[in-house]
Design a protein around this motif. Structure first.
Motif, PDB file in Angstrom:
ATOM      1  N   ALA A   1     -42.938  20.421 -11.872  1.00  0.00           N
ATOM      2  CA  ALA A   1     -43.745  21.543 -11.393  1.00  0.00           C
ATOM      3  C   ALA A   1     -44.182  21.348  -9.950  1.00  0.00           C
ATOM      4  O   ALA A   1     -44.203  22.296  -9.160  1.00  0.00           O
ATOM      5  CB  ALA A   1     -44.965  21.714 -12.297  1.00  0.00           C
TER       6      ALA A   1
ATOM      7  N   GLY B   1     -41.323  21.994  -7.457  1.00  0.00           N
ATOM      8  CA  GLY B   1     -41.112  23.426  -7.297  1.00  0.00           C
ATOM      9  C   GLY B   1     -42.175  24.065  -6.434  1.00  0.00           C
ATOM     10  O   GLY B   1     -41.906  24.952  -5.623  1.00  0.00           O
TER      11      GLY B   1
ATOM     12  N   ARG C   1     -41.170  21.420 -17.815  1.00  0.00           N
ATOM     13  CA  ARG C   1     -39.936  21.160 -17.079  1.00  0.00           C
ATOM     14  C   ARG C   1     -38.821  22.110 -17.510  1.00  0.00           C
ATOM     15  O   ARG C   1     -38.030  22.572 -16.680  1.00  0.00           O
ATOM     16  CB  ARG C   1     -39.524  19.695 -17.257  1.00  0.00           C
TER      17      ARG C   1
ATOM     18  N   HIS D   1     -39.589  25.476 -15.867  1.00  0.00           N
ATOM     19  CA  HIS D   1     -39.403  25.439 -14.411  1.00  0.00           C
ATOM     20  C   HIS D   1     -37.934  25.323 -14.032  1.00  0.00           C
ATOM     21  O   HIS D   1     -37.489  25.907 -13.043  1.00  0.00           O
ATOM     22  CB  HIS D   1     -40.188  24.276 -13.814  1.00  0.00           C
TER      23      HIS D   1
ATOM     24  N   TRP E   1     -45.205  32.227 -13.807  1.00  0.00           N
ATOM     25  CA  TRP E   1     -44.236  31.452 -13.026  1.00  0.00           C
ATOM     26  C   TRP E   1     -43.099  32.345 -12.532  1.00  0.00           C
ATOM     27  O   TRP E   1     -42.688  32.274 -11.376  1.00  0.00           O
ATOM     28  CB  TRP E   1     -43.718  30.312 -13.888  1.00  0.00           C
TER      29      TRP E   1
END
Length: 321
Positions: A3, A6, A214, A217, A259
């Motif tokens: 995270a 990113g 994970r 993402h 997200w």
């Protein structure tokens, strides 16, 4: 991709506004330039940062402070010193009465202040446009965050100090990348402090929720459901939903929506990105589905959001040009 990786993939300075600021007391500056983010590294002396409605934050030599815009704040030698200078948008500085100070405060290449050799020296870099900073990164940060000199060890501040006064070919590109690296290093140090980080960052250490984060993402475009996610992790839907919500602060699908839309906001700033391509990349079946979700959460359509973001970036580019 974890995270944090990113999140930190976003800073992209473009002709960043960078200054070496040299000051002798008493001094106080009202910062109302509406920059998306500012990085202040103190190399000599110290300063106080006062956000409206917040407690004063002291920074000393070796400390670095990040101020999230666009709300105004004050930087002073002492919290009691009244503002003498106002920093406006378009890199303009005036007295409180509007008198221009650009010539009076100019001390040479990327150097500004009320003296040539002051008690306080700061390196200041600003990301003027929100398009230079990941939308999801800005939303994760507090208004002010400070990293003390005893909390990190990095050669980047001395390197930036050595480069900021140079006027060589390509120097703007060098300074842009140094500013990006400095910001990333500071934020990585800040995120590592468990007591001051968002729930999703701390949750990465959990053997179940960390793996779930994970997966989300790494593949936001996948048609995830709680059942599918739980199946990949080998746990029940109820257990995953409960544990995820307790640690992250919102349910798995709510987090995924946030997200995806944050990614969409970043992608919409890219000049060649079509709405259809963005929708597919972040897991929406059609441009209409993305538009509906984006407007419901952000209050504007993707097209309106992109028009404003590009206009801001173009204006910043012209001003620096």
């Amino acid at each position: 991709m974890d995270a944090l990786a990113g999140l930190l993939d976003g800073p992209r300075a473009r002709g960043a506004f960078l200054l070496r600021v040299v000051l002798d007391p008493p001094w106080s500056m009202r910062i109302q330039d509406r920059a998306a983010l500012a990085v202040v590294a103190v190399t000599r002396g110290g300063a106080w940062i006062l956000a409206d409605g917040g407690e004063p934050v002291e920074v000393r030599a070796g400390d670095v402070l990040v101020a999230r815009g666009p709300d105004p704040y004050t930087v002073a030698d002492d919290p009691a010193t009244p503002p003498q200078v106002v920093i406006h948008p378009d890199e303009r500085c005036t007295t409180l009465y509007g008198e221009d100070l650009s010539v009076a405060m100019d001390r040479g290449v990327r150097t500004w202040g009320n003296t040539d050799d002051g008690a306080t020296v700061m390196l200041v870099g600003t990301y003027q446009s929100a398009g230079e900073i990941s939308d999801r990164l800005l939303r994760a940060l507090p208004p002010l965050l400070r990293i003390g000199r005893d909390e990190w060890d990095s050669p980047l501040v001395p390197l930036l100090a050595a480069e900021i006064g140079k006027d060589d070919q390509g120097q703007s590109a060098v300074l842009d990348r140094l500013l990006d690296l400095l910001l990333i290093a500071v934020l990585r140090a800040w995120f590592a402090r468990a007591e001051s980080t968002p729930g999703w960052f701390r949750a990465q250490a959990d053997p179940v929720v960390g793996r779930a984060l994970r997966l989300l993402h790494n593949d936001p475009g996948h048609p995830w459901t709680v059942a599918a996610l739980a199946g990949r992790l080998g746990v029940s839907r109820a257990a995953l939903a409960r544990r995820f919500t307790d640690l992250v602060g919102e349910p798995p699908m709510g987090y995924l929506t946030s997200w995806r839309l944050a990614l969409a906001a970043d992608l919409l700033r890219e000049p060649d990105a079509t709405l259809g391509a963005v929708a597919r990349q972040v897991g929406y079946g059609s441009p209409f589905a993305l538009s509906a979700a984006f407007k419901r959460v952000r209050g504007v359509s993707p097209q309106e959001y992109r028009a404003v973001a590009r206009s801001t970036m173009d204006r910043a580019t012209v001003q620096r040009g």
